[in-house]
Structure formats: C-alpha cells, structure tokens
Design an enzyme around this catalytic site. Structure first.
Site, short mmCIF file in Angstrom:
data_model
loop_
_atom_site.label_atom_id
_atom_site.label_comp_id
_atom_site.label_asym_id
_atom_site.label_seq_id
_atom_site.Cartn_x
_atom_site.Cartn_y
_atom_site.Cartn_z
N ARG A 18 0.82 -1.20 0.00
CA ARG A 18 0.00 0.00 0.00
C ARG A 18 0.87 1.27 0.00
NH1 ARG A 18 -5.29 -0.33 0.84
NH2 ARG A 18 -5.38 1.47 2.23
N ASP A 144 -2.49 11.43 10.19
CA ASP A 144 -3.80 11.29 9.56
C ASP A 144 -4.50 12.64 9.59
OD1 ASP A 144 -6.79 10.65 9.37
OD2 ASP A 144 -5.95 8.64 9.14
N TYR A 157 -8.02 5.12 17.60
CA TYR A 157 -7.13 5.43 16.47
C TYR A 157 -6.88 6.93 16.39
CZ TYR A 157 -5.64 6.18 11.64
OH TYR A 157 -4.97 6.60 10.51
#
Length: 250
Positions: A18, A144, A157
């Site tokens: 990925r 993120d 998360y």
C-alpha cells in the site's frame, strides 16, 4: 531516477504494501538504500525486495518484527546499520486501523492501536536518535488528517494519531539541531481493504467532500515524504496534509 538520495539509508516501518510500498519505490528510484520492515506481510516484503534489487542489486533488505514488542526497536536500528553502515532517515509508517465504538473499547484495542500508531514511533525514534544525529538525518511520521476532526467510531485510532502529531513536534524540539522531524497527514488515499463500511456510497460522499473531487494515490504521500527528506532542510516540527483539501470541508 535523479539520484538525489544516492547513498542515503532509509528504514521504513510497514513498508511492504500500500502506501508504504509506494514510498519505498519512489525513494529507491531516487537512489536510496532501504531497510523495509514488515510484521506479517512476508510475501509482499520479499516480492518488493526482489523487484527493487533487480533494479539495483543489494540496495534493499527486509526485516520482520512486531513493533508492540519494545525489544524490537533497537534491533531494527542495529540491523540496519549493520547491513548498510549508517542510518539517514526513519519513516514511521506502520499503522493499525480499525473502528472502536465507545462502550465496547477494551484494553486489547487500546494497546494495539496506541501501540502501533504512537508507542512504536516513540521508541523506534528514541533508538534511532544516536545514529540519526551522526548523519544529520531526519524522521518522517505518517499521521492522519482526522487528528484535528476525529472520525466518529474511531476514537482510539484518532487519539493515537493525535499523539503522533504531538510526538512529531516534541521530537523536533528534542533532536534539534542535528535531526529534523516532520510528518505527512494523508486524507483519502487508497481505500482500506476488506472493510464493508467503505462501500460505493461512502466513497462517493468522501470524494464529494474533497476539494479536488478525487481520492489520492500512494505516490502522492510518497512525494510529500520525499520532499521532507531531500528538499526541506529548514523545515522541522511541521505536518503536511495530503488530503486533496478534504480537511477544509469537514
């Protein structure tokens, strides 16, 4: 291939597939030697190693390890230096990602998600620091876009990645002036595999919220990582969003 990273030694965690694999291919094409860490993706790691070593013999090695085991961190550094003679760059890319509903969160989920996304980058960076100081190297963390606006249902998360942002800034303080520390915060770049939540309706909604009206590719993240390594000598403690502008629309 422009060889801007020729003779640079880069350790990347979770680099077998990925986004991690995209980072590996781009940095290798620019001349870097790679130590690719993996946990369970042995077949993908071996295939990537073979692919890249065909292009440039003996330029890529792979190493297995469970980053939740703190004893693994120093061994990754020593094995990298033993194989290539030094360490110039650490990329903390390995990540665990899955939802955790409030009311059903257990200690195992907490340890797994915070372990891979926060604890492992801290202890690996700590182990790498002496070698990175020798080479005036750098660390790039993969965070993120959701750290500023947490995604519903992903509380652990989100907390872990938010911690990684603070860790990035803290390490920039601690390791200056010899070592730069930055991060890349991807948005919608590659859909998670085998997750029914990310169906076509969800995907179209995400795309509609993204200013560029498309999702990104692994190479978009890889190019940001490459910029921070080779073209940003006066940048440290910063987070670069690679999200097509979606964070502006949330």
């Amino acid at each position: 291939m422009n060889n801007n990273l020729q003779d640079k030694v880069i350790l990347i965690t979770g680099g077998a597939k990925r986004v991690g694999a995209a980072i590996c291919r781009l940095l290798h094409a620019d001349g870097a030697n790679l130590m690719i860490h993996y946990r369970t993706s042995v077949h993908e790691a071996r295939a990537l190693q073979s692919e890249l070593n065909l292009q440039r013999p003996n330029s890529v090695a792979i190493i297995q390890g469970d980053l939740l085991n703190l004893a693994v961190s120093p061994s990754l550094i020593t094995e990298t230096v033993s194989r290539f003679g030094k360490l110039d760059v650490l990329i903390n890319n390995a990540s665990t990602y899955y939802p955790t509903e409030l009311g059903q969160i257990g200690e195992q989920e907490w340890e797994d998600l915070t372990g891979s996304n926060l604890k492992a980058p801290l202890f690996l960076s700590q182990s790498a620091a002496p070698e990175l100081r020798k080479t005036n190297g750098c660390i790039v963390n993969i965070t993120d876009m959701h750290v500023e606006r947490p995604k519903k249902g992903y509380i652990v998360y989100s907390v872990a990645k938010a911690g990684l942002v603070t860790l990035t800034k803290s390490l920039a303080h601690e390791l200056a002036p010899e070592v730069r520390v930055n991060a890349v915060a991807p948005g919608p770049v590659l859909w998670p595999e085998d997750n029914p939540q990310f169906d076509e309706v969800y995907r179209q909604r995400v795309i509609s919220q993204t200013l560029l009206k498309r999702i990104g590719e692994g190479n978009d993240v890889a190019k940001a990582v490459r910029f921070l390594i080779q073209d940003a000598p006066f940048i440290t403690g910063q987070i670069i969003a690679v999200d097509g502008g979606r964070s502006l629309n949330l």
